[in-house]
Design a protein around this motif. Structure first.
Motif, PDB file in Angstrom:
ATOM      1  N   TRP A  78      -4.693  12.678   6.334  1.00  0.00           N
ATOM      2  CA  TRP A  78      -3.772  12.995   5.225  1.00  0.00           C
ATOM      3  C   TRP A  78      -2.345  13.111   5.758  1.00  0.00           C
ATOM      4  CZ3 TRP A  78      -4.873  12.403   0.360  1.00  0.00           C
ATOM      5  CH2 TRP A  78      -6.138  12.719  -0.154  1.00  0.00           C
ATOM      6  N   ASP A  79      -2.194  13.895   6.839  1.00  0.00           N
ATOM      7  CA  ASP A  79      -0.860  14.107   7.414  1.00  0.00           C
ATOM      8  C   ASP A  79      -0.228  12.783   7.815  1.00  0.00           C
ATOM      9  OD1 ASP A  79      -0.907  16.752   7.154  1.00  0.00           O
ATOM     10  OD2 ASP A  79      -1.320  17.236   9.259  1.00  0.00           O
ATOM     11  N   ARG A  80      -1.036  11.975   8.479  1.00  0.00           N
ATOM     12  CA  ARG A  80      -0.504  10.711   8.973  1.00  0.00           C
ATOM     13  C   ARG A  80      -0.047   9.813   7.826  1.00  0.00           C
ATOM     14  NH1 ARG A  80      -4.318   6.212  11.690  1.00  0.00           N
ATOM     15  NH2 ARG A  80      -2.751   5.015  12.794  1.00  0.00           N
ATOM     16  N   VAL A  81      -0.891   9.707   6.798  1.00  0.00           N
ATOM     17  CA  VAL A  81      -0.571   8.800   5.684  1.00  0.00           C
ATOM     18  C   VAL A  81       0.653   9.305   4.912  1.00  0.00           C
ATOM     19  CG1 VAL A  81      -1.409   7.915   3.462  1.00  0.00           C
ATOM     20  CG2 VAL A  81      -2.894   7.864   5.477  1.00  0.00           C
ATOM     21  N   TYR A  82       0.705  10.615   4.660  1.00  0.00           N
ATOM     22  CA  TYR A  82       1.848  11.142   3.922  1.00  0.00           C
ATOM     23  C   TYR A  82       3.133  11.106   4.754  1.00  0.00           C
ATOM     24  CZ  TYR A  82      -0.970  12.664  -0.084  1.00  0.00           C
ATOM     25  OH  TYR A  82      -1.761  12.699  -1.207  1.00  0.00           O
ATOM     26  N   GLN A 117       0.621  -1.561  -2.569  1.00  0.00           N
ATOM     27  CA  GLN A 117       0.207  -2.119  -1.271  1.00  0.00           C
ATOM     28  C   GLN A 117       0.211  -1.024  -0.209  1.00  0.00           C
ATOM     29  OE1 GLN A 117      -1.671  -3.863   0.592  1.00  0.00           O
ATOM     30  NE2 GLN A 117      -0.787  -5.819   0.023  1.00  0.00           N
ATOM     31  N   MET A 118       1.238  -0.160  -0.233  1.00  0.00           N
ATOM     32  CA  MET A 118       1.273   0.970   0.700  1.00  0.00           C
ATOM     33  C   MET A 118       0.049   1.862   0.484  1.00  0.00           C
ATOM     34  SD  MET A 118       3.979   0.280   2.333  1.00  0.00           S
ATOM     35  CE  MET A 118       5.475  -0.686   2.159  1.00  0.00           C
ATOM     36  N   LEU A 119      -0.306   2.064  -0.798  1.00  0.00           N
ATOM     37  CA  LEU A 119      -1.472   2.905  -1.093  1.00  0.00           C
ATOM     38  C   LEU A 119      -2.757   2.257  -0.562  1.00  0.00           C
ATOM     39  CD1 LEU A 119      -2.847   5.320  -2.396  1.00  0.00           C
ATOM     40  CD2 LEU A 119      -2.733   4.134  -4.611  1.00  0.00           C
ATOM     41  N   ALA A 120      -2.871   0.957  -0.733  1.00  0.00           N
ATOM     42  CA  ALA A 120      -4.072   0.260  -0.246  1.00  0.00           C
ATOM     43  C   ALA A 120      -4.172   0.387   1.276  1.00  0.00           C
ATOM     44  CB  ALA A 120      -4.031  -1.209  -0.667  1.00  0.00           C
ATOM     45  N   ILE A 121      -3.034   0.265   1.948  1.00  0.00           N
ATOM     46  CA  ILE A 121      -3.045   0.397   3.417  1.00  0.00           C
ATOM     47  C   ILE A 121      -3.285   1.859   3.797  1.00  0.00           C
ATOM     48  CG2 ILE A 121      -1.663   0.138   5.528  1.00  0.00           C
ATOM     49  CD1 ILE A 121      -0.312  -2.300   4.175  1.00  0.00           C
ATOM     50  N   GLY A 122      -2.632   2.770   3.061  1.00  0.00           N
ATOM     51  CA  GLY A 122      -2.837   4.202   3.319  1.00  0.00           C
ATOM     52  C   GLY A 122      -4.296   4.585   3.154  1.00  0.00           C
ATOM     53  N   ARG A 123      -4.919   4.054   2.123  1.00  0.00           N
ATOM     54  CA  ARG A 123      -6.345   4.347   1.888  1.00  0.00           C
ATOM     55  C   ARG A 123      -7.185   3.897   3.078  1.00  0.00           C
ATOM     56  NH1 ARG A 123      -8.562   1.752  -3.413  1.00  0.00           N
ATOM     57  NH2 ARG A 123      -8.324  -0.107  -2.146  1.00  0.00           N
ATOM     58  N   ALA A 124      -6.868   2.706   3.590  1.00  0.00           N
ATOM     59  CA  ALA A 124      -7.612   2.205   4.762  1.00  0.00           C
ATOM     60  C   ALA A 124      -7.372   3.092   5.981  1.00  0.00           C
ATOM     61  CB  ALA A 124      -7.195   0.764   5.052  1.00  0.00           C
ATOM     62  N   LEU A 125      -6.157   3.625   6.094  1.00  0.00           N
ATOM     63  CA  LEU A 125      -5.837   4.470   7.264  1.00  0.00           C
ATOM     64  C   LEU A 125      -6.559   5.810   7.216  1.00  0.00           C
ATOM     65  CD1 LEU A 125      -2.010   3.792   7.622  1.00  0.00           C
ATOM     66  CD2 LEU A 125      -3.842   2.996   9.133  1.00  0.00           C
ATOM     67  N   MET A 126      -7.034   6.205   6.032  1.00  0.00           N
ATOM     68  CA  MET A 126      -7.743   7.491   5.914  1.00  0.00           C
ATOM     69  C   MET A 126      -9.007   7.520   6.766  1.00  0.00           C
ATOM     70  SD  MET A 126      -6.015   9.604   4.099  1.00  0.00           S
ATOM     71  CE  MET A 126      -7.221  10.878   3.694  1.00  0.00           C
ATOM     72  N   SER A 127      -9.522   6.345   7.124  1.00  0.00           N
ATOM     73  CA  SER A 127     -10.726   6.316   7.970  1.00  0.00           C
ATOM     74  C   SER A 127     -10.361   6.195   9.443  1.00  0.00           C
ATOM     75  CB  SER A 127     -11.627   5.158   7.543  1.00  0.00           C
ATOM     76  OG  SER A 127     -10.963   3.923   7.773  1.00  0.00           O
ATOM     77  N   ASN A 128      -9.064   6.269   9.739  1.00  0.00           N
ATOM     78  CA  ASN A 128      -8.605   6.217  11.134  1.00  0.00           C
ATOM     79  C   ASN A 128      -9.145   4.988  11.876  1.00  0.00           C
ATOM     80  OD1 ASN A 128      -7.106   7.241  13.210  1.00  0.00           O
ATOM     81  ND2 ASN A 128      -8.777   8.507  14.015  1.00  0.00           N
ATOM     82  N   PRO A 129      -8.882   3.788  11.337  1.00  0.00           N
ATOM     83  CA  PRO A 129      -9.480   2.581  11.939  1.00  0.00           C
ATOM     84  C   PRO A 129      -8.938   2.278  13.334  1.00  0.00           C
ATOM     85  CG  PRO A 129      -7.852   1.981  10.281  1.00  0.00           C
ATOM     86  CD  PRO A 129      -8.018   3.470  10.185  1.00  0.00           C
ATOM     87  N   LYS A 130      -9.828   1.723  14.159  1.00  0.00           N
ATOM     88  CA  LYS A 130      -9.385   1.164  15.451  1.00  0.00           C
ATOM     89  C   LYS A 130      -8.813  -0.223  15.190  1.00  0.00           C
ATOM     90  CE  LYS A 130     -13.103   2.926  18.438  1.00  0.00           C
ATOM     91  NZ  LYS A 130     -14.251   3.102  17.556  1.00  0.00           N
TER      92      LYS A 130
END
Ligand code: ATP
Length: 237
Positions: A117-121, A144-157
């Motif tokens: 959450w912290d990272r995305v916000y 588009q930012m939201l779509a990318i932010g949503r993906a980042l919520m899983s902390n992808p490698k």
């Protein structure tokens, strides 16, 4: 060092349509790798196959130390591999925060989700500002930012982006490319399908050129930018 992702002899068919005809490529840890080529060349099918959204007809996909050729999409997100599909596809009647939370589905580590959450916000202050708003009310760029932010919520490698700049105004496209570099600097590895060939090569480490379901060229971003293959791959479409 072993690549983070390696595809060997990958094939994707839709009934009689051979969309991807035996491609070999790899994405090394910490790289930005772009997949270029005309519409219909097989780039989206390739990305979708990597994350289990379409079946792999033949070939193998290795991610980190695992064979993920037959893995289901929902098991790959917690393992660190996430795709932002073409066309954004945010849930318009859910709030921005609810959309983001869906990206953390399947992640059990609460501290990891709190950090996400912290990272995305921090990356997208506008999403924080608008967190209670329906996602459908956001502009195209914000979606588009939201779509990318949503993906980042899983902390992808490894984050795969399918045409992240599609349909966006030039200024927003620039922001999307800046974001890709920022994410790479934060340690995310990126595989990106793009129509904006020159702009994406300017930020990429390496690239692959698709035509007719095959890879017809590959190399460093600089070499590809200077290559005549690139114009050929688009003109032949
Ligand atoms: P685009 O930029 O238009 O997405 P692409 O390079 O990503 O192009 P794909 O979308 O992977 O290419 O398409 C490759 C081929 O597979 C095309 O001939 C396309 O018409 C076909 N195709 C893609 N999806 C399907 C599907 N669901 N069913 C049948 N054929 C499909």
């Amino acid at each position: 060092m072993a690549p983070l992702l390696q595809a060997t002899g990958l094939e994707v068919h839709y009934g009689p349509v051979e969309a991807v005809r035996g491609v070999d490529f790899e994405i090394g840890e910490g790289e930005i790798v772009v997949f270029l080529g005309a519409n219909g060349a097989g780039k989206s099918s390739t990305l979708n196959a990597l994350v289990g959204l379409v079946p792999v007809q033949a070939g193998t996909v290795q991610f980190a130390d695992s064979d993920i050729t037959k893995a289901r999409a929902e098991t790959l997100t917690p393992a660190g591999l996430t795709l932002v599909p073409e066309g954004r596809r945010v849930f318009g009647t859910l709030s921005v925060a609810e959309n983001l939370l869906m990206g953390a589905y399947g992640i059990r580590d609460k501290a990891q989700v709190a950090a996400a959450w912290d990272r995305v916000y921090t990356l997208f202050p506008i999403l924080h500002e608008r967190r209670g708003q329906f996602a459908g009310t956001l502009s195209g760029g914000q979606q588009q930012m939201l779509a990318i932010g949503r993906a980042l919520m899983s902390n992808p490698k490894l984050l795969l982006l399918d045409e992240p700049s599609l349909g966006l105004a030039p200024k927003i496209v620039e922001q999307v490319f800046d974001l890709i570099v920022t994410l790479r600097d934060q340690g995310v590895t990126l595989g990106v399908v793009e129509q904006n060939a020159m702009q994406s090569l300017a930020i990429a480490d390496r690239g692959y050129i698709f035509a007719g379901g095959r890879i017809v060229g590959s190399g460093s971003a600089q070499d590809l930018g200077e290559s005549s293959l690139l114009s050929g791959a688009y003109l032949d479409a």
